[in-house]
Design an enzyme around this catalytic site. Structure first.
Site, PDB file in Angstrom:
ATOM      1  N   HIS A  77       0.871  -1.183   0.000  1.00 44.81           N
ATOM      2  CA  HIS A  77       0.000   0.000   0.000  1.00 44.81           C
ATOM      3  C   HIS A  77       0.904   1.227   0.000  1.00 44.81           C
ATOM      4  O   HIS A  77       1.394   1.650   1.039  1.00 44.81           O
ATOM      5  CB  HIS A  77      -0.875  -0.060   1.261  1.00 44.81           C
ATOM      6  CG  HIS A  77      -1.913   1.011   1.348  1.00 44.81           C
ATOM      7  ND1 HIS A  77      -3.256   0.758   1.277  1.00 44.81           N
ATOM      8  CD2 HIS A  77      -1.806   2.358   1.501  1.00 44.81           C
ATOM      9  CE1 HIS A  77      -3.931   1.891   1.390  1.00 44.81           C
ATOM     10  NE2 HIS A  77      -3.077   2.874   1.523  1.00 44.81           N
ATOM     11  N   HIS A 102       2.062   5.230  -1.055  1.00 45.55           N
ATOM     12  CA  HIS A 102       1.594   6.607  -1.245  1.00 45.55           C
ATOM     13  C   HIS A 102       2.558   7.354  -2.146  1.00 45.55           C
ATOM     14  O   HIS A 102       3.753   7.058  -2.174  1.00 45.55           O
ATOM     15  CB  HIS A 102       1.468   7.310   0.108  1.00 45.55           C
ATOM     16  CG  HIS A 102       0.206   6.956   0.829  1.00 45.55           C
ATOM     17  ND1 HIS A 102      -0.275   7.676   1.881  1.00 45.55           N
ATOM     18  CD2 HIS A 102      -0.687   5.954   0.631  1.00 45.55           C
ATOM     19  CE1 HIS A 102      -1.407   7.133   2.312  1.00 45.55           C
ATOM     20  NE2 HIS A 102      -1.665   6.078   1.583  1.00 45.55           N
ATOM     21  N   CYS A 158      -5.095  15.171  -3.235  1.00 46.94           N
ATOM     22  CA  CYS A 158      -5.619  16.334  -3.947  1.00 46.94           C
ATOM     23  C   CYS A 158      -4.705  16.647  -5.116  1.00 46.94           C
ATOM     24  O   CYS A 158      -3.488  16.555  -5.004  1.00 46.94           O
ATOM     25  CB  CYS A 158      -5.681  17.524  -3.006  1.00 46.94           C
ATOM     26  SG  CYS A 158      -6.178  19.038  -3.824  1.00 46.94           S
TER      27      CYS A 158
END
Lengths: 318, 318
Positions: B222, B224, B255
């Site tokens: 996982h 990022h 974002c």
């Protein structure tokens, strides 16, 4: 750590040292809408060198009508000559043809870069010529450059896919690479102009080049992040023994907004990975982030590089 | 090709099939400012399944005070039950403790995910507990879940770096992973919560886990994109034999603007790479892009995924 630097954990089989070939001042600024003042370009290059980069493509002697962002090449080069750099720092300049070479030579440029296309359609659209005709002009240019004791690099566009032709055969790419090396290029940079490459493709092309007699130390890679693949492709290239990687400080040339976030691999994101892998580059990441932040201020918008964004805001959790 | 799909060129030693564990509906939406209506969440999940995803984390039974974005978990799950899905589709839900498990069970959830921290500081800040105390609650939760014949996955946060502690030792991570597996997790997802990992670190941790008896088919990753490393790290994990990768449709949770572009790996960027590598996922990339574009419309901003941006605008040159 306390973010700012990645933890170093290397891997077997990777180069111990990688040359970051910095393209922000040329390829980056060429693709920005804003035209940066010549003095700011000179300062930018000086600051890039101050961050430890030593192979910095400075500008291009292309026709100002086509690339107005680089129209000041003849003024920029003397400005660089008047500044103090480490003796090892080099400033290659892009040269499309013999006319450009004469201009470059007049400014004292010692390193040039020529550019070729792996596909006929892109050659026609970008160089207004067939591959063969454009290669003949490049070969003539290289001959004159070598006579002037310049060093030359070749770029090959569309090595991994073409927006009009689709898949590009290995044969087309290797033909152009071999021809550039035979004509005197000391290094050829494999460009994924539209960013479609994936790591297996990268590896396969490098292997195909080796079978054509092109050793890995003659190759560089130039990836775009159009589909977010640039750094994964770079890792695959490192595993294949490539030790020169093109990148653009701050991700210059790619816009951080949705419309055109298709730019070059950001130098900071690359250096973060190389630092983490324990690979020496000579680049001081935080200094480079400062340079890119400064240039983002001049351009009036944030740097596309994620590492610049993270280190600028001093993010402690993501 | 004519961009839209990468050219397939596989590599030896990679998994032939990868499970994309889709976290957009939970981890993604949890980190968006806007609260998406429950019916839109149900439609989102239905559309994700329609794009070929079959492991879709749907929501979390966490305290609505801490995560208001997921406060509708009890309403969402029955909505999913009323819709038609392929029989193989699974909808794990995040469960922090026994109280959450009871809520999840009441909605008919069959798969849960628990979350642990590799570092004491993050355990204190995020779980309000020591590692040991939080693990005891997790173990009690898992025991009850197994008694209900649920399947359980474990998440471990801060596997590659901690914003307060800096480097995280392999020992800390492997201790927590082993404990989760011993407590009944069928899979453990290694989280690079702050995005600092680089490919050598990924490989080293997976090797360390194997030495502790944790086989690669029990692990997921996982990553990022805080420093742009997620896909390069994923490639390293695939080379290490990992065949489950967490990703967030459209890059939800990150974002696209400078302030917080620190989100999850975008599912589309991942699928682009896997497609290019010839690895089967079952995901239809263009359908998934359509889903993410639709969700971006609901959120009122462009999707952070570069692949979504490229395929939405039908970019033919980058």
């Amino acid at each position: 750590m306390i973010p700012g630097l990645p933890q170093k954990l290397t891997q077997h089989g990777l180069p111990q040292r990688v040359t970051v070939y910095e393209v922000g001042a040329r390829d980056g600024l060429q693709n920005e809408k804003a035209v940066v003042p010549t003095s700011a370009k000179a300062e930018f290059i000086e600051r890039l060198a101050g961050a430890g980069l030593w192979m910095i493509e400075a500008t291009g002697f292309v026709h100002p009508k086509w690339v107005p962002q680089l129209a000041d090449a003849d003024e920029l080069m003397p400005m660089l000559a008047s500044r103090t750099f480490n003796e090892h720092t080099r400033f290659p300049v892009l040269v499309p043809n013999r006319r450009g070479l004469v201009r470059a030579a007049a400014t004292g440029a010692k390193d040039i870069a020529v550019f070729a296309s792996a596909t006929e359609t892109f050659a026609l659209k970008n160089l207004n010529s067939t591959i063969d005709d454009s290669m003949k002009e490049i070969e003539a240019t290289l001959q004159q450059a070598l006579a002037r004791r310049m060093r030359a690099r070749g770029y090959v566009s569309m090595c991994f896919g073409d927006p009009w032709e689709g898949p590009v055969s290995m044969r087309k790419v290797t033909d152009v690479v071999v021809r550039l090396i035979d004509a005197g290029c000391t290094q050829v940079s494999l460009g994924d102009t539209i960013g479609t490459a994936t790591p297996g493709h990268v590896r396969t092309l490098i292997d195909a080049l080796e079978r054509r007699g092109v050793s890995r130390d003659r190759l560089a890679v130039h990836f775009h992040d159009t589909y977010g693949q640039a750094l994964a492709n770079t890792y695959a290239a490192l595993q294949a023994g490539i030790a020169t990687v093109d990148a653009s400080a701050g991700g210059l040339g790619g816009c951080p907004y949705a419309e055109s976030a298709t730019g070059n691999l950001a130098t900071e994101d690359l250096v973060w990975m190389l630092d983490g892998l324990g690979i020496t580059t000579g680049v001081d990441l935080q200094k480079l982030v400062d340079v890119s932040s400064w240039m983002a201020g001049i351009l009036g918008r944030p740097a596309p590089s994620r590492t610049v964004q993270a280190l600028m805001k001093g993010s402690k959790n993501g």
